[in-house]
Motif scaffolding. Structure first.
Motif, PDB file in Angstrom:
ATOM      1  N   CYS A  65     -17.496  26.851  21.717  1.00 33.80           N
ATOM      2  CA  CYS A  65     -18.192  28.832  21.542  1.00 33.80           C
ATOM      3  C   CYS A  65     -19.176  28.127  23.138  1.00 33.80           C
ATOM      4  O   CYS A  65     -19.214  27.041  22.908  1.00 33.80           O
ATOM      5  CB  CYS A  65     -18.687  28.833  20.162  1.00 33.80           C
ATOM      6  SG  CYS A  65     -19.842  27.772  19.238  1.00 33.80           S
ATOM      7  N   ARG A 105     -10.406  33.471  25.308  1.00 34.83           N
ATOM      8  CA  ARG A 105     -10.742  34.093  24.539  1.00 34.83           C
ATOM      9  C   ARG A 105     -10.185  34.154  23.184  1.00 34.83           C
ATOM     10  O   ARG A 105      -9.556  34.689  22.870  1.00 34.83           O
ATOM     11  CB  ARG A 105     -11.890  35.331  25.078  1.00 34.83           C
ATOM     12  CG  ARG A 105     -12.583  35.348  26.037  1.00 34.83           C
ATOM     13  CD  ARG A 105     -14.365  35.446  25.357  1.00 34.83           C
ATOM     14  NE  ARG A 105     -14.617  35.845  23.929  1.00 34.83           N
ATOM     15  CZ  ARG A 105     -15.642  37.146  23.885  1.00 34.83           C
ATOM     16  NH1 ARG A 105     -15.550  37.496  25.316  1.00 34.83           N
ATOM     17  NH2 ARG A 105     -15.358  37.301  23.426  1.00 34.83           N
ATOM     18  N   THR A 107     -11.033  36.271  19.792  1.00 36.60           N
ATOM     19  CA  THR A 107     -11.835  37.721  19.100  1.00 36.60           C
ATOM     20  C   THR A 107     -11.713  38.538  17.603  1.00 36.60           C
ATOM     21  O   THR A 107     -12.318  39.798  17.320  1.00 36.60           O
ATOM     22  CB  THR A 107     -12.047  38.587  20.497  1.00 36.60           C
ATOM     23  OG1 THR A 107     -10.723  39.528  21.111  1.00 36.60           O
ATOM     24  CG2 THR A 107     -12.985  38.424  21.655  1.00 36.60           C
ATOM     25  N   ASP A 108     -10.009  38.190  17.882  1.00 36.52           N
ATOM     26  CA  ASP A 108      -9.582  39.095  16.126  1.00 36.52           C
ATOM     27  C   ASP A 108     -10.772  38.025  15.023  1.00 36.52           C
ATOM     28  O   ASP A 108     -10.670  36.786  14.991  1.00 36.52           O
ATOM     29  CB  ASP A 108      -7.928  38.434  16.463  1.00 36.52           C
ATOM     30  CG  ASP A 108      -8.052  37.105  15.832  1.00 36.52           C
ATOM     31  OD1 ASP A 108      -7.842  36.609  14.637  1.00 36.52           O
ATOM     32  OD2 ASP A 108      -7.910  36.475  16.998  1.00 36.52           O
ATOM     33  N   GLU A 109     -11.259  38.696  14.225  1.00 38.39           N
ATOM     34  CA  GLU A 109     -11.983  38.674  13.218  1.00 38.39           C
ATOM     35  C   GLU A 109     -11.343  37.774  12.664  1.00 38.39           C
ATOM     36  O   GLU A 109     -11.994  36.035  11.961  1.00 38.39           O
ATOM     37  CB  GLU A 109     -12.880  40.456  12.364  1.00 38.39           C
ATOM     38  CG  GLU A 109     -13.510  40.785  13.479  1.00 38.39           C
ATOM     39  CD  GLU A 109     -14.617  41.295  12.475  1.00 38.39           C
ATOM     40  OE1 GLU A 109     -14.779  41.426  10.996  1.00 38.39           O
ATOM     41  OE2 GLU A 109     -14.539  42.114  13.792  1.00 38.39           O
ATOM     42  N   LEU A 112     -11.837  33.917  13.844  1.00 40.20           N
ATOM     43  CA  LEU A 112     -13.062  33.802  14.045  1.00 40.20           C
ATOM     44  C   LEU A 112     -13.266  33.555  12.676  1.00 40.20           C
ATOM     45  O   LEU A 112     -14.389  32.675  13.065  1.00 40.20           O
ATOM     46  CB  LEU A 112     -13.602  34.572  14.741  1.00 40.20           C
ATOM     47  CG  LEU A 112     -13.542  34.903  16.385  1.00 40.20           C
ATOM     48  CD1 LEU A 112     -14.679  36.614  16.693  1.00 40.20           C
ATOM     49  CD2 LEU A 112     -14.399  34.189  17.224  1.00 40.20           C
ATOM     50  N   ASP A 133     -18.124  41.543  16.444  1.00 36.18           N
ATOM     51  CA  ASP A 133     -18.200  42.278  17.504  1.00 36.18           C
ATOM     52  C   ASP A 133     -17.168  41.554  18.203  1.00 36.18           C
ATOM     53  O   ASP A 133     -17.179  41.759  19.102  1.00 36.18           O
ATOM     54  CB  ASP A 133     -18.438  43.292  18.019  1.00 36.18           C
ATOM     55  CG  ASP A 133     -18.630  44.155  19.135  1.00 36.18           C
ATOM     56  OD1 ASP A 133     -17.567  44.644  18.921  1.00 36.18           O
ATOM     57  OD2 ASP A 133     -19.453  43.734  20.236  1.00 36.18           O
ATOM     58  N   GLY A 134     -16.347  40.162  18.303  1.00 38.13           N
ATOM     59  CA  GLY A 134     -15.694  39.408  18.979  1.00 38.13           C
ATOM     60  C   GLY A 134     -16.325  38.132  19.044  1.00 38.13           C
ATOM     61  O   GLY A 134     -15.540  37.407  19.951  1.00 38.13           O
ATOM     62  N   VAL A 135     -18.114  38.048  18.435  1.00 36.24           N
ATOM     63  CA  VAL A 135     -18.094  37.078  18.699  1.00 36.24           C
ATOM     64  C   VAL A 135     -18.447  36.347  17.885  1.00 36.24           C
ATOM     65  O   VAL A 135     -18.074  36.611  16.265  1.00 36.24           O
ATOM     66  CB  VAL A 135     -20.177  37.446  19.871  1.00 36.24           C
ATOM     67  CG1 VAL A 135     -18.783  38.073  20.717  1.00 36.24           C
ATOM     68  CG2 VAL A 135     -20.647  39.036  19.306  1.00 36.24           C
ATOM     69  N   LEU A 144     -19.558  33.047  22.602  1.00 35.08           N
ATOM     70  CA  LEU A 144     -17.730  33.520  23.704  1.00 35.08           C
ATOM     71  C   LEU A 144     -17.599  32.430  22.046  1.00 35.08           C
ATOM     72  O   LEU A 144     -17.915  30.574  22.520  1.00 35.08           O
ATOM     73  CB  LEU A 144     -17.831  33.572  24.322  1.00 35.08           C
ATOM     74  CG  LEU A 144     -18.768  34.813  25.364  1.00 35.08           C
ATOM     75  CD1 LEU A 144     -18.069  34.714  26.696  1.00 35.08           C
ATOM     76  CD2 LEU A 144     -18.620  36.054  24.912  1.00 35.08           C
TER      77      LEU A 144
END
Length: 171
Positions: A65, A105, A107-109, A112, A133-135, A144
Motif C-alpha cells: 500500500c 489496485r 478496491t473490493d472491501e 481489503l 471507500d476502496g482504500v 491505496l
C-alpha cells in the motif's frame, strides 16, 4: 491469480554445476515471511524509482500500500509494471527473490479487510488499517492497495552452491 507451482528453470550461466533449481514453494515461503521489500516503479520520464516498503503475501500474490500522493502511486498511474525484491545483504549466504508483474489496485472491501488483517498479523498493531471507500484508512491518512501477481520471478541462491532459478507463471 498465478498458477500455484510454476516450473523452475535453473540458468546454468549463473549457477554452480552442483546447483539445482529451487522449488517455488520455498520462494513463496520467503515472500510470505520477508519483512522488507524493495519496490521498483517507473517515473513518467522513464527513470526508475526504488523504495523500501512492507508487503504481505496473500492468495499467491504480493500486496503493498501507498499514499495516493507518494511518488510510487504517481508512477503507477502511468505505468503499472513493477519489480518487488527481497533477500539478505550478503554475497556468500542466503537467498534473494525478485518478482516481476503488474500492480493492480485492490478496491473490493472483503479483500481489503483480509489484507488489513494480514498486515496486523505480520507486522503488529501499529499497522492496523480500517477499510473505507476502496482504500485503507490509517491515522496518517488513506492508502491505496495494490496486488502483484508474479508473471516472472527469479531466485538467487548465494553461497555454496550458488544458483539462479527462474519461474514463469501462466497469466
Amino acid at each position: 491469480m498465478p498458477q500455484a507451482q510454476p516450473l523452475p528453470e535453473l540458468d546454468p550461466r549463473f549457477s554452480d554445476p552442483k546447483a539445482s533449481a529451487a522449488d517455488w514453494s520455498d520462494a513463496a515461503a520467503q515472500l510470505r515471511d520477508a519483512e522488507l521489500f524493495w519496490l521498483t516503479t517507473v517515473r513518467p520520464d522513464g527513470r526508475p524509482h526504488v523504495t523500501p516498503l512492507i508487503a504481505v503475501w496473500h492468495d499467491d500474490c504480493l500486496h503493498f500500500c501507498t499514499g495516493p500522493g507518494e511518488r510510487k502511486a504517481k508512477n503507477l498511474r502511468e505505468n503499472q509494471e513493477v519489480v518487488l525484491t527481497t533477500g539478505v545483504p550478503s554475497l556468500s549466504e542466503g537467498y534473494d527473490v525478485v518478482v516481476e508483474g503488474e500492480a493492480v489496485r485492490v478496491t473490493d472491501e472483503p479483500t481489503l479487510r483480509a489484507l488489513a488483517d494480514a498486515y496486523v498479523h505480520k507486522y503488529g498493531p501499529d499497522w492496523t488499517f480500517t477499510v473505507g471507500d476502496g482504500v485503507f484508512v490509517h491515522e496518517a491518512g488513506e492508502a491505496l492497495v495494490f496486488r502483484v501477481a508474479p508473471r516472472t520471478a527469479f531466485g538467487f541462491a548465494k553461497g555454496d552452491p550458488f544458483g539462479q532459478t527462474r519461474w514463469r507463471f501462466a497469466q
